[in-house]
Design a protein around this motif. Structure first.
Motif, PDB file in Angstrom:
ATOM      1  N   UNK A 192       0.829  -1.198   0.000  1.00 40.95           N
ATOM      2  CA  UNK A 192       0.000   0.000   0.000  1.00 40.95           C
ATOM      3  C   UNK A 192       0.870   1.256   0.000  1.00 40.95           C
ATOM      4  N   UNK A 193       1.889   1.288   0.831  1.00 39.76           N
ATOM      5  CA  UNK A 193       2.787   2.443   0.893  1.00 39.76           C
ATOM      6  C   UNK A 193       3.434   2.711  -0.470  1.00 39.76           C
ATOM      7  N   UNK A 194       3.967   1.677  -1.093  1.00 38.17           N
ATOM      8  CA  UNK A 194       4.615   1.847  -2.398  1.00 38.17           C
ATOM      9  C   UNK A 194       3.631   2.343  -3.457  1.00 38.17           C
TER      10      UNK A 194
ATOM     11  N   UNK B 122       3.930   5.904  -5.405  1.00 34.00           N
ATOM     12  CA  UNK B 122       4.026   5.898  -6.869  1.00 34.00           C
ATOM     13  C   UNK B 122       2.884   6.691  -7.489  1.00 34.00           C
ATOM     14  N   UNK B 123       1.721   6.659  -6.833  1.00 39.67           N
ATOM     15  CA  UNK B 123       0.555   7.403  -7.312  1.00 39.67           C
ATOM     16  C   UNK B 123       0.662   8.895  -7.003  1.00 39.67           C
ATOM     17  N   UNK B 124       1.661   9.279  -6.219  1.00 41.29           N
ATOM     18  CA  UNK B 124       1.856  10.682  -5.895  1.00 41.29           C
ATOM     19  C   UNK B 124       0.859  11.225  -4.884  1.00 41.29           C
TER      20      UNK B 124
ATOM     21  N   UNK C 199      -4.602  12.519   1.170  1.00 41.97           N
ATOM     22  CA  UNK C 199      -5.274  12.414  -0.128  1.00 41.97           C
ATOM     23  C   UNK C 199      -5.843  11.015  -0.347  1.00 41.97           C
ATOM     24  N   UNK C 200      -5.057   9.989  -0.011  1.00 42.17           N
ATOM     25  CA  UNK C 200      -5.547   8.620  -0.165  1.00 42.17           C
ATOM     26  C   UNK C 200      -6.726   8.363   0.765  1.00 42.17           C
TER      27      UNK C 200
ATOM     28  N   UNK D 111      -9.264  -0.331  -3.333  1.00 48.05           N
ATOM     29  CA  UNK D 111     -10.093   0.141  -4.447  1.00 48.05           C
ATOM     30  C   UNK D 111      -9.678   1.558  -4.867  1.00 48.05           C
ATOM     31  N   UNK D 112      -9.419   2.415  -3.890  1.00 42.64           N
ATOM     32  CA  UNK D 112      -8.997   3.787  -4.194  1.00 42.64           C
ATOM     33  C   UNK D 112      -7.670   3.810  -4.948  1.00 42.64           C
ATOM     34  N   UNK D 113      -6.826   2.823  -4.692  1.00 44.42           N
ATOM     35  CA  UNK D 113      -5.544   2.715  -5.397  1.00 44.42           C
ATOM     36  C   UNK D 113      -5.661   1.899  -6.687  1.00 44.42           C
TER      37      UNK D 113
END
Length: 77
Positions: free
Chosen positions: A14-16, A20-22, A27-28, A59-61
């Motif tokens: 999840x952290x990575x 990577x998603x910035x 925000x997440x 799901x958000x990621x």
């Protein structure tokens, strides 16, 4: 084989993906509809986070979950 626990693997995953998603943790959290503390807890491998909350974050990621079983036929379910 890794000595990491499932929670540690999930935390790193999840952290990575978040980085990577910035996205910041806040925000997440907003995208997933959860509190910022939930993201912190997930990223620090705390096992107290409920499954439905983990699913919201994944799901958000845009991460999909696949289940695999050593029992023949269960991967088709």
């Amino acid at each position: 084989m890794s000595d990491e626990t499932f929670y540690q693997q999930l935390a790193r995953f999840i952290l990575n993906h978040r980085k990577i998603s910035g996205l910041s943790q806040l925000q997440l959290a907003e995208l997933a509809g959860v509190g910022k503390t939930v993201i912190y807890d997930l990223e620090h491998a705390k096992p107290s986070v409920q499954l439905d909350t983990v699913v919201k974050v994944l799901h958000a990621l845009n991460i999909k979950i696949q289940l695999h079983s050593p029992i023949e036929g269960f991967d088709d379910v």
